[in-house]
Design an enzyme around this catalytic site. Structure first.
Site, PDB file in Angstrom:
ATOM      1  N   HIS A 235     -10.647 -25.306 -24.698  1.00 40.09           N
ATOM      2  CA  HIS A 235      -9.757 -26.315 -25.292  1.00 40.09           C
ATOM      3  C   HIS A 235      -9.173 -27.184 -24.183  1.00 40.09           C
ATOM      4  CE1 HIS A 235      -6.859 -27.618 -28.591  1.00 40.09           C
ATOM      5  NE2 HIS A 235      -6.439 -28.243 -27.522  1.00 40.09           N
TER       6      HIS A 235
ATOM      7  N   HIS B 235      -8.899 -31.594 -22.745  1.00 40.01           N
ATOM      8  CA  HIS B 235      -9.034 -33.010 -23.103  1.00 40.01           C
ATOM      9  C   HIS B 235      -9.440 -33.840 -21.898  1.00 40.01           C
ATOM     10  CE1 HIS B 235      -7.286 -32.480 -27.142  1.00 40.01           C
ATOM     11  NE2 HIS B 235      -6.590 -31.526 -26.563  1.00 40.01           N
ATOM     12  N   ASP B 236     -10.225 -34.888 -22.181  1.00 37.02           N
ATOM     13  CA  ASP B 236     -10.926 -35.639 -21.138  1.00 37.02           C
ATOM     14  C   ASP B 236     -10.069 -36.221 -20.016  1.00 37.02           C
ATOM     15  OD1 ASP B 236      -9.775 -37.370 -22.953  1.00 37.02           O
ATOM     16  OD2 ASP B 236     -11.543 -38.618 -23.252  1.00 37.02           O
TER      17      ASP B 236
ATOM     18  N   PHE C 275       4.522 -37.718 -22.870  1.00 38.46           N
ATOM     19  CA  PHE C 275       3.176 -37.160 -22.667  1.00 38.46           C
ATOM     20  C   PHE C 275       2.106 -38.241 -22.885  1.00 38.46           C
ATOM     21  CE2 PHE C 275      -0.243 -34.568 -24.998  1.00 38.46           C
ATOM     22  CZ  PHE C 275      -0.940 -34.262 -23.849  1.00 38.46           C
TER      23      PHE C 275
ATOM     24  N   HIS D 281      -8.032 -29.220 -34.232  1.00 38.04           N
ATOM     25  CA  HIS D 281      -6.649 -28.879 -33.899  1.00 38.04           C
ATOM     26  C   HIS D 281      -5.964 -28.634 -35.245  1.00 38.04           C
ATOM     27  CE1 HIS D 281      -7.229 -30.648 -29.937  1.00 38.04           C
ATOM     28  NE2 HIS D 281      -5.992 -30.363 -29.595  1.00 38.04           N
TER      29      HIS D 281
ATOM     30  N   GLU E 257      -0.460 -27.024 -35.024  1.00 32.10           N
ATOM     31  CA  GLU E 257       0.308 -27.163 -33.776  1.00 32.10           C
ATOM     32  C   GLU E 257       1.684 -27.697 -34.181  1.00 32.10           C
ATOM     33  OE1 GLU E 257      -1.362 -29.969 -31.018  1.00 32.10           O
ATOM     34  OE2 GLU E 257      -0.104 -29.319 -29.349  1.00 32.10           O
TER      35      GLU E 257
ATOM     36  N   HIS F 291      -5.295 -24.481 -31.127  1.00 31.55           N
ATOM     37  CA  HIS F 291      -3.934 -23.938 -31.177  1.00 31.55           C
ATOM     38  C   HIS F 291      -3.774 -22.911 -32.294  1.00 31.55           C
ATOM     39  CE1 HIS F 291      -2.410 -26.566 -28.071  1.00 31.55           C
ATOM     40  NE2 HIS F 291      -2.926 -27.598 -28.701  1.00 31.55           N
TER      41      HIS F 291
ATOM     42  N   ASP G 108      -5.570 -26.821 -22.277  1.00 34.38           N
ATOM     43  CA  ASP G 108      -5.244 -28.075 -22.966  1.00 34.38           C
ATOM     44  C   ASP G 108      -5.232 -29.291 -22.023  1.00 34.38           C
ATOM     45  OD1 ASP G 108      -4.846 -29.436 -25.288  1.00 34.38           O
ATOM     46  OD2 ASP G 108      -2.760 -28.844 -25.606  1.00 34.38           O
TER      47      ASP G 108
HETATM   48 ZN   LIG Z   1      -5.375 -30.085 -27.499  1.00 31.02          ZN
END
Ligand SMILES: [Zn+2]
Ligand SMILES: *[C@@H]1O[C@H](CO)[C@@H](O)[C@H](O)[C@H]1NC(C)=O
Ligand SMILES: *[C@@H]1O[C@H](CO)[C@@H](O)[C@H](O)[C@H]1NC(C)=O
Ligand SMILES: *[C@@H]1O[C@H](CO)[C@@H](O)[C@H](O)[C@H]1NC(C)=O
Ligand SMILES: *[C@@H]1O[C@H](CO)[C@@H](O)[C@H](O)[C@H]1NC(C)=O
Ligand SMILES: *[C@@H]1O[C@H](CO)[C@@H](O)[C@H](O)[C@H]1NC(C)=O
Length: 515
Positions: free
Chosen positions: A113, A115-116, A203, A354, A357, A382, A439
């Protein structure tokens, strides 16, 4: 004597009799035996509890548990237990931990899990990417910082060469600004981010700033290579990356399409594997945000089906990402998400949703957990809320669908404060299918996978979790990956080789500590 009084007296006598019998029948030895049996059962049920360790593994387990108990005791006595603290405060403690050192050295299998644009240590973006020629910066009042590579700067903003800033304000000052703008790191996170919306806003801002650097074509490939390197260096042999396949640009203004971006992943991976033959690979999960229109999801799904046919070894499936609470629930896209199964012939497009969450029990977003399972998701991203849904727990168990637990992410993004209270703690206690991942490690100053493994092992697993738990988590991470059977067998063989070497090197390093 009335009937009632009679019944009353008879019941009284019986109760006293039973009480007396029980008091005398249960001696301490029996009690303790019973207690031991229950605890043994619980120890068997925890993740990995059923694993039988070899003699050498048992020795390493002894070492590991000696360190672990020591760190737990220290945490109790000084109120300094990393999983109970915010990660920003815990990080320096974790880095001094012997358990962490062992976890870093341990072959952990896969991180599933991720992210790019938040894969790498931000330091790399600052020290490397932002020092290349052609980097421009723009800071408008009240807006986020913007970064971009240009041959000739665009006119939409007051773009200044970053090197001019560096000579004007000093290199350390500018690098500190970059760090502050591309991560969530602050001295007092509780004050800076008083609620989930506040931390999510910052974020997303940090990702936006980093995007300006990452989406420059040469950097995009270098960034991914660096990500593979960081996971490899952290003893992770395989990763799966959720990617938006966003617009990647060239200096001359050319914008690449999604297929080019996917091919960039594949080419970079091939280069990496050539340089690192003891790596098992990487797959891509296309994802879009849960704020788009249903028609856009249909486009995504059709594109995903095309990619899956064209790049079956590399393209794993589809997901919807972004802050879940304000986003559309999965049911908003139900027609689109069901469409592959309704095509003739039906198409099997794996999902990796996802879901759950959230802290909001019973809301549409919380119920995403059920929809993810009904839509046959391969794993649940999650699944933080799954404990509140006994039916979802049952369905996930039956279909052997794991949750992807990202402890630090859940803490930093405001779902839980003390990781000992993370819902996956009780799930680990019952050996529920799960994998541990990280993550967006770059955004909170973590790196690769070991920090999350440490938090899971120390915080979620408590004193029951030992080397068996870690071994099981590593094996399961490969097992629950999107690799095909042959790939999994190769990966397992490679992992076993690495594991045996790890056990031997631990014995060499710490063997003198064993009685
Ligand atoms: Zn995620
Ligand atoms: C910095 O990035 C460039 C490519 O963008 C790469 O050639 C170089 O090796 C990198 N240096 C380090 C120290 O990572
Ligand atoms: C972000 O960068 C600006 C300069 O563009 C700087 O003034 C600001 O302090 C930085 N933010 C953080 C949190 O470091
Ligand atoms: C733009 O730059 C890329 C990368 O250098 C190059 O492949 C492409 O041909 C260029 N396009 C134009 C229109 O100059
Ligand atoms: C998606 O693909 C299906 C099946 O090939 C087709 O019927 C449908 O028109 C496509 N939808 C879009 C939006 O491209
Ligand atoms: C999910 O899988 C089950 C069992 O294989 C199947 O009956 C069901 O139709 C699938 N649902 C979807 C939405 O694909």
């Amino acid at each position: 004597m009335s009937q009632n009084a009679h019944v009353f007296l008879t019941t009284m006598c019986l109760s006293v009799a039973i009480y007396i019998i029980q008091t005398y029948a249960i001696d301490k030895g029996t009690y303790l035996k019973h207690r031991e049996a229950i605890l043994n059962k619980e120890r068997m049920e925890i993740t990995g509890g059923e694993i039988a360790l070899s003699a050498d593994e048992s020795k390493v387990n002894q070492i590991l548990m000696t360190f672990k108990i020591k760190e737990i005791e220290y945490g109790k006595q000084n109120n300094l237990f990393p999983p109970a603290m915010h990660f920003f405060k815990a990080k320096p403690l974790i880095e001094k931990s012997d358990v962490f050192r062992i976890i870093k050295a341990m072959p952990k299998g896969a991180a599933l899990h991720l992210h790019d644009v938040s894969l790498c240590d931000i330091d790399w973006l600052i020290k490397n990417a932002s020092y290349l020629p052609h980097v421009y910066v723009c800071q408008e009042e009240g807006a986020s910082m913007r970064l971009h590579y240009f041959d000739k700067p665009a006119t939409d903003c007051y773009w200044t060469p970053l090197k001019d800033w560096r000579s004007k304000y000093g290199k350390d000052v500018v690098d500190q600004w970059l760090l502050g703008n591309m991560t969530l790191l602050v001295d007092d996170p509780v004050k800076a981010y008083p609620n989930i919306d506040a931390v999510w806003k910052k974020f997303l801002d940090t990702l936006g700033v980093a995007d300006g650097l990452i989406f420059y074509a040469p950097i995009y490939k270098a960034y991914y290579y660096q990500a593979l390197q960081e996971f490899y260096d952290d003893n992770v042999q395989y990763i799966e990356v959720r990617t938006l396949l966003s617009n990647v640009y060239e200096l001359n203004g050319t914008i690449h399409d999604k297929e080019w971006v996917l091919k960039a992943y594949i080419d970079t991976l091939h280069q990496f594997m050539k340089d690192h033959p003891d790596f098992s690979g990487s797959k891509t999960i296309y994802s879009n945000t849960r704020f788009i229109e249903p028609s856009a999801v249909q486009d995504d799904i059709n594109l995903s089906i095309k990619f899956r046919n064209k790049y079956p070894d590399h393209f794993a499936g589809y997901d919807l990402v972004g802050q879940e609470d304000p986003g559309f629930p999965l049911t908003y896209y139900l027609d689109q998400l069901l469409s592959p199964s309704q095509m003739s012939p039906p198409v099997d497009l794996p999902y990796f949703f996802h879901a759950g969450e959230t802290d909001w029990y019973g809301t549409a977003v919380d119920i995403n957990i059920i929809d993810a399972l009904l839509l046959n998701t391969s794993r649940i991203g999650h699944g933080y809320a799954i404990n509140k849904h006994p039916e979802a727990l049952r369905m996930a168990r039956e279909s052997n669908t794991p949750i992807e637990v990202n402890p630090i992410s859940n803490q930093v993004l405001g779902l839980v404060t003390d990781l000992r209270n993370h819902p996956a703690s009780s799930l680990m206690g019952e050996g529920f299918p799960m994998v541990i991942s990280s993550d967006d490690p770059g955004v909170w100053g973590a790196r690769a996978l070991s920090y999350d493994f440490y938090e899971a092992f120390m915080g979620l697993g408590g004193e029951f979790a030992d080397l068996k738990t870690l071994k099981k988590l590593a094996i399961d991470s490969l097992h629950y990956s999107a690799m095909n059977l042959a790939e999994k067998q190769d990966a397992m063989r490679l992992w076993q080789k690495k594991w045996d070497m790890f056990i031997q090197s631990m014995l060499q390093e710490y063997g003198n500590l064993i009685k």
